[in-house]
Design an enzyme around this catalytic site. Structure first.
Site, PDB file in Angstrom:
ATOM      1  N   THR A   1      -0.727   7.625  -0.493  1.00 51.59           N
ATOM      2  CA  THR A   1      -2.378   7.677  -1.546  1.00 51.59           C
ATOM      3  C   THR A   1      -3.079   7.048  -0.822  1.00 51.59           C
ATOM      4  O   THR A   1      -4.040   7.044  -1.131  1.00 51.59           O
ATOM      5  CB  THR A   1      -1.746   7.483  -2.723  1.00 51.59           C
ATOM      6  OG1 THR A   1      -1.343   6.134  -2.975  1.00 51.59           O
ATOM      7  CG2 THR A   1      -1.149   8.198  -3.737  1.00 51.59           C
TER       8      THR A   1
ATOM      9  N   ASP B   1       1.581  -1.728  12.489  1.00 54.89           N
ATOM     10  CA  ASP B   1       1.479  -2.844  10.844  1.00 54.89           C
ATOM     11  C   ASP B   1       1.924  -3.992  11.216  1.00 54.89           C
ATOM     12  O   ASP B   1       3.007  -4.190  11.840  1.00 54.89           O
ATOM     13  CB  ASP B   1       3.265  -1.313  10.346  1.00 54.89           C
ATOM     14  CG  ASP B   1       3.056  -2.063   8.859  1.00 54.89           C
ATOM     15  OD1 ASP B   1       3.397  -3.148   8.851  1.00 54.89           O
ATOM     16  OD2 ASP B   1       2.853  -1.493   8.061  1.00 54.89           O
TER      17      ASP B   1
ATOM     18  N   ARG C   1       0.702  -0.744  -0.146  1.00 58.09           N
ATOM     19  CA  ARG C   1      -0.111   0.319  -0.150  1.00 58.09           C
ATOM     20  C   ARG C   1       1.123   1.129  -0.425  1.00 58.09           C
ATOM     21  O   ARG C   1       1.831   1.039   1.109  1.00 58.09           O
ATOM     22  CB  ARG C   1      -0.892   0.357   1.130  1.00 58.09           C
ATOM     23  CG  ARG C   1      -2.342   1.185   0.897  1.00 58.09           C
ATOM     24  CD  ARG C   1      -2.567   1.186   2.637  1.00 58.09           C
ATOM     25  NE  ARG C   1      -2.528   1.156   3.848  1.00 58.09           N
ATOM     26  CZ  ARG C   1      -2.546   1.912   4.250  1.00 58.09           C
ATOM     27  NH1 ARG C   1      -3.942   1.498   5.026  1.00 58.09           N
ATOM     28  NH2 ARG C   1      -2.164   1.902   6.345  1.00 58.09           N
TER      29      ARG C   1
END
Ligand SMILES: O=P(O)(O)OC[C@H]1O[C@H](OP(=O)(O)OP(=O)(O)O)[C@H](O)[C@@H]1O
Ligand SMILES: O=c1cc[nH]c(=O)[nH]1
Ligand SMILES: [Mg+2]
Length: 210
Positions: A107, A201, A103
């Protein structure tokens, strides 16, 4: 789209330890695998089977075997790799294909950087593994990819989801045979597209910061 959110104290307990920022990588990896095995039980509820004869020491009867073509398990690299062993433990005859996706953290759009899958997925049941369903962009891209290759249905197994991402997947997959099995649905996404409260994460916690 069918959604199944686990409701079991053992799953919530293991997720709680995963969420803890003090949990080190080796423990995180072990727990991610254990969690997948528990979720896989639900995810494989509709796995294709055929009746087979079996002779016990005392009688003839019929049982079930996994049908062909064999199911395909697709971990989304990197973080989904941490779920692979836990899944194939429960489904040892499955084949495994790989999709590498990252990813873009500005954006929030997913990019496919690697692919190793059978060309023809006709009539295949596919099980996508990715611990985090955040905006849903990565999972939508993975599902589109597999269905475009002819997959019969797709079941995603994720440890955590944000409600925003779940809604996006639901809208993007309307009318198609998609199931999502989840450990928990969290509160929301923050302004960086991170799941809150989440676990941070997942790729970094499994394998280190890149
Ligand atoms: O729902 P989304 O908003 O698309 O975000 C979720 C994706 O982000 C994470 O992967 P990441 O891109 O961090 O790659 P990594 O597994 O290599 O860390 C995660 O494992 C999902 O694939
Ligand atoms: O919270 C999040 C969102 C995306 N990817 C992760 O690993 N964690
Ligand atoms: Mg990551």
């Amino acid at each position: 789209m069918r959604v199944h959110v686990a409701d079991h104290p053992l799953i919530t307990h293991k997720l709680t330890v995963l969420r803890d920022r003090e949990t080190p990588s080796p423990t995180f990896r072990a727990l991610a695998e254990e969690l997948v095995t528990l979720l896989a039980y639900e995810a494989t509820r509709d796995v294709h089977v055929v009746e087979v004869p079996v002779t016990t020491p005392v009688a003839e009867t019929t049982g079930l075997a996994i049908a062909t073509p064999r199911p395909l398990v697709v971990p989304i690299l990197r973080a989904g790799l941490g779920m692979l062993e836990g899944m194939v433990k429960l489904l040892p005859t499955a084949e495994v294909g790989f999709l590498g996706m990252v990813r873009n953290e500005e954006t929030l759009q997913p990019d496919i950087y690697a692919e190793r899958l059978p060309d023809d997925l006709s009539d295949r049941q596919c099980f996508v593994l990715d611990p985090m369903l955040a905006t849903g962009g990565s999972l939508i891209a993975a599902i589109d990819y597999l269905l475009a290759r002819g997959a019969k249905d797709v079941t995603a197994v994720c440890l955590l989801a944000a409600p925003e991402g779940l809604k996006a997947v639901e809208e993007a997959t309307a009318g198609r045979d998609v199931t999502v099995v989840l450990g928990a649905v969290d509160s929301h996404l923050d302004e960086n597209g991170f799941i809150i409260p989440g676990l941070g994460d997942a790729g970094d916690r499994l394998y280190g910061v890149v």
